[in-house]
Design an enzyme around this catalytic site. Sequence first.
Site, PDB file in Angstrom:
ATOM      1  N   HIS A  17       9.519  74.990  22.745  1.00 41.21           N
ATOM      2  CA  HIS A  17      10.554  74.234  23.769  1.00 41.21           C
ATOM      3  C   HIS A  17      11.470  73.865  23.028  1.00 41.21           C
ATOM      4  O   HIS A  17      12.322  74.524  21.767  1.00 41.21           O
ATOM      5  CB  HIS A  17       9.788  72.599  22.766  1.00 41.21           C
ATOM      6  CG  HIS A  17      10.718  72.029  23.689  1.00 41.21           C
ATOM      7  ND1 HIS A  17      10.237  70.241  24.213  1.00 41.21           N
ATOM      8  CD2 HIS A  17      11.656  71.070  24.004  1.00 41.21           C
ATOM      9  CE1 HIS A  17      10.915  69.334  24.787  1.00 41.21           C
ATOM     10  NE2 HIS A  17      12.365  70.400  24.959  1.00 41.21           N
ATOM     11  N   HIS A  19      15.835  74.682  24.277  1.00 39.94           N
ATOM     12  CA  HIS A  19      16.762  75.062  25.629  1.00 39.94           C
ATOM     13  C   HIS A  19      17.876  75.693  25.001  1.00 39.94           C
ATOM     14  O   HIS A  19      18.617  75.744  24.002  1.00 39.94           O
ATOM     15  CB  HIS A  19      17.429  73.051  25.495  1.00 39.94           C
ATOM     16  CG  HIS A  19      16.318  72.055  25.461  1.00 39.94           C
ATOM     17  ND1 HIS A  19      16.750  71.276  26.841  1.00 39.94           N
ATOM     18  CD2 HIS A  19      16.223  71.365  24.831  1.00 39.94           C
ATOM     19  CE1 HIS A  19      15.151  70.685  27.078  1.00 39.94           C
ATOM     20  NE2 HIS A  19      15.157  70.413  25.123  1.00 39.94           N
ATOM     21  N   LYS A 102       7.858  71.036  34.050  1.00 41.30           N
ATOM     22  CA  LYS A 102       8.015  70.163  33.243  1.00 41.30           C
ATOM     23  C   LYS A 102       7.947  68.552  34.273  1.00 41.30           C
ATOM     24  O   LYS A 102       9.310  68.197  34.925  1.00 41.30           O
ATOM     25  CB  LYS A 102       8.464  70.539  32.327  1.00 41.30           C
ATOM     26  CG  LYS A 102      10.048  70.170  31.368  1.00 41.30           C
ATOM     27  CD  LYS A 102       9.017  69.168  30.362  1.00 41.30           C
ATOM     28  CE  LYS A 102       9.514  67.977  29.658  1.00 41.30           C
ATOM     29  NZ  LYS A 102      10.548  68.651  28.661  1.00 41.30           N
ATOM     30  N   HIS A 139       8.574  65.434  28.917  1.00 38.80           N
ATOM     31  CA  HIS A 139       8.714  64.611  27.784  1.00 38.80           C
ATOM     32  C   HIS A 139       8.439  62.875  28.305  1.00 38.80           C
ATOM     33  O   HIS A 139       8.635  62.221  29.574  1.00 38.80           O
ATOM     34  CB  HIS A 139      10.622  64.228  28.681  1.00 38.80           C
ATOM     35  CG  HIS A 139      11.051  63.587  27.710  1.00 38.80           C
ATOM     36  ND1 HIS A 139      11.868  64.424  26.927  1.00 38.80           N
ATOM     37  CD2 HIS A 139      11.161  61.831  27.599  1.00 38.80           C
ATOM     38  CE1 HIS A 139      12.955  62.701  26.510  1.00 38.80           C
ATOM     39  NE2 HIS A 139      12.401  62.159  26.794  1.00 38.80           N
ATOM     40  N   HIS A 177       7.641  66.660  21.994  1.00 40.44           N
ATOM     41  CA  HIS A 177       9.146  66.490  20.890  1.00 40.44           C
ATOM     42  C   HIS A 177       7.803  64.969  21.135  1.00 40.44           C
ATOM     43  O   HIS A 177       8.499  64.377  20.748  1.00 40.44           O
ATOM     44  CB  HIS A 177       9.999  66.392  21.336  1.00 40.44           C
ATOM     45  CG  HIS A 177      10.236  66.372  22.990  1.00 40.44           C
ATOM     46  ND1 HIS A 177       9.903  65.064  23.022  1.00 40.44           N
ATOM     47  CD2 HIS A 177      11.232  66.601  23.230  1.00 40.44           C
ATOM     48  CE1 HIS A 177      10.425  65.035  23.922  1.00 40.44           C
ATOM     49  NE2 HIS A 177      11.186  65.629  24.801  1.00 40.44           N
ATOM     50  N   ASP A 250      12.727  71.357  20.223  1.00 37.61           N
ATOM     51  CA  ASP A 250      13.191  71.456  21.075  1.00 37.61           C
ATOM     52  C   ASP A 250      14.912  71.394  20.360  1.00 37.61           C
ATOM     53  O   ASP A 250      15.518  70.590  20.723  1.00 37.61           O
ATOM     54  CB  ASP A 250      13.233  69.617  20.355  1.00 37.61           C
ATOM     55  CG  ASP A 250      13.459  68.853  22.094  1.00 37.61           C
ATOM     56  OD1 ASP A 250      13.868  69.438  23.046  1.00 37.61           O
ATOM     57  OD2 ASP A 250      13.774  68.395  21.826  1.00 37.61           O
TER      58      ASP A 250
HETATM   59  N1  LIG Z   1      15.896  66.029  23.003  1.00 38.12           N
HETATM   60  C1  LIG Z   1      16.798  65.969  23.523  1.00 38.12           C
HETATM   61  O1  LIG Z   1      17.884  65.319  22.797  1.00 38.12           O
HETATM   62  N2  LIG Z   1      17.939  66.434  24.047  1.00 38.12           N
HETATM   63  C2  LIG Z   1      17.481  67.318  25.205  1.00 38.12           C
HETATM   64  C3  LIG Z   1      16.437  67.004  26.079  1.00 38.12           C
HETATM   65  C4  LIG Z   1      15.239  66.607  25.404  1.00 38.12           C
HETATM   66  O2  LIG Z   1      14.644  67.457  25.279  1.00 38.12           O
HETATM   67  O3  LIG Z   1      14.841  65.433  25.745  1.00 38.12           O
HETATM   68  C5  LIG Z   1      18.743  68.527  25.898  1.00 38.12           C
HETATM   69  O4  LIG Z   1      18.784  68.613  26.752  1.00 38.12           O
HETATM   70  O5  LIG Z   1      19.904  68.263  25.159  1.00 38.12           O
HETATM   71 ZN   LIG Z   2      13.425  69.582  25.256  1.00 38.04          ZN
HETATM   72 ZN   LIG Z   3      12.893  65.778  26.045  1.00 39.67          ZN
END
Ligand SMILES: NC(=O)N[C@@H](CC(=O)O)C(=O)O
Ligand SMILES: [Zn+2]
Ligand SMILES: [Zn+2]
Length: 347
Positions: A17, A19, A102, A139, A177, A250
Amino acid sequence: MTQKPSTITLLRPDDWHIHLRDGAALSSTVADAAKTFGRAIIMPNLVPPVMNAAQALEYKSRIQAQIPANTAFEPLMVIYLTDNTTPEQIAAARQAGVVACKLYPAGATTNSDSGVTDLKKVYPALEAMQEHDMRFLMHGEVTDSDIDIFDREKAFIDRTLVNLEEQFPELKMVLEHITTKDAAEFVASASNHVAATITAHHLLFNRNHMLAGGIRPHYYCLPILKRNIHQEALIQAATSGSPKFFLGTDSAPHARDKKEAACGCAGAYTAFHGIELYAQAFDNADALDKLENFASVFGPDFYGLPRNNDTITLSRTDWQIPETLPLGDDILAPLLAGETIHWKRTA
Ligand SMILES: NC(=O)N[C@@H](CC(=O)O)C(=O)O
Ligand SMILES: [Zn+2]
Ligand SMILES: [Zn+2]
């Protein structure tokens, strides 16, 4: 008592996971992930989101263009479920190599405005995922304004996930998460089609770290850090040896001034030092022997993918996390910026 190890060698881990964002951010986010992780599940919450096979393939090639030379890194692509995702789009995405879809409940987190407004609307898409052996990632938070932010994950489990598991018994799903004892218990007692990722920050911290003695915006992420009994339950789950729990950082980059603001963004940047943070958390729990399965084995097994066959080594060495890192033309503050941690990747 056995002596604490001074080094550990693991099969190369994957991040289930992450970003990476897009555009100029990719040069550092991809390099940070690729230096440690063999593969990563790439979250699709761009603006606009990655919603179909064509967009996933284009995004994948933008990521691949930033992989440093002599680094083997495989981005595993995910599409973003909307109210309008069709079974045909799911089938086409699977055909194109997309591994998962997702769910962002609309409004739940960063860039979730295009998310699902009512899960019933996506039942045909869920049927298609089940049929095409695509993973369903969630999520897992409700967004109702009357539900307290600290209760949103538990409410999602009670109202949504329990039904979903009954309706789609063959669908392989990941509650992403997880942050509560409730989630850890639900996943542990569910069928073996249900798994969860756990971040390093939810293992290392609880809400006191964010809120006691001053408000610390770099600890603000969603789902929000909970009280210490939940942190303890997550540590227990991650170090239990259960194959249902595996690594997902995450890592979520936001420019520093977007977090240190009157209305700060949710997300913690951990791609740079993710495996070291997990090693620290497992060491704190005297469970370093459980790290390899959590980081490198249970994830690929759940996704039906081969395990990596090269290794990395971590050493018990103090080092200081940088105060800032680049994010395109901007800067970000990584989690624990400027602090010392005791594990370092050495090979
Ligand atoms: N985890 C977070 O607080 N932020 C994530 C989005 C997510 O995974 O929910 C993001 O894209 O910034
Ligand atoms: Zn995330
Ligand atoms: Zn998330």
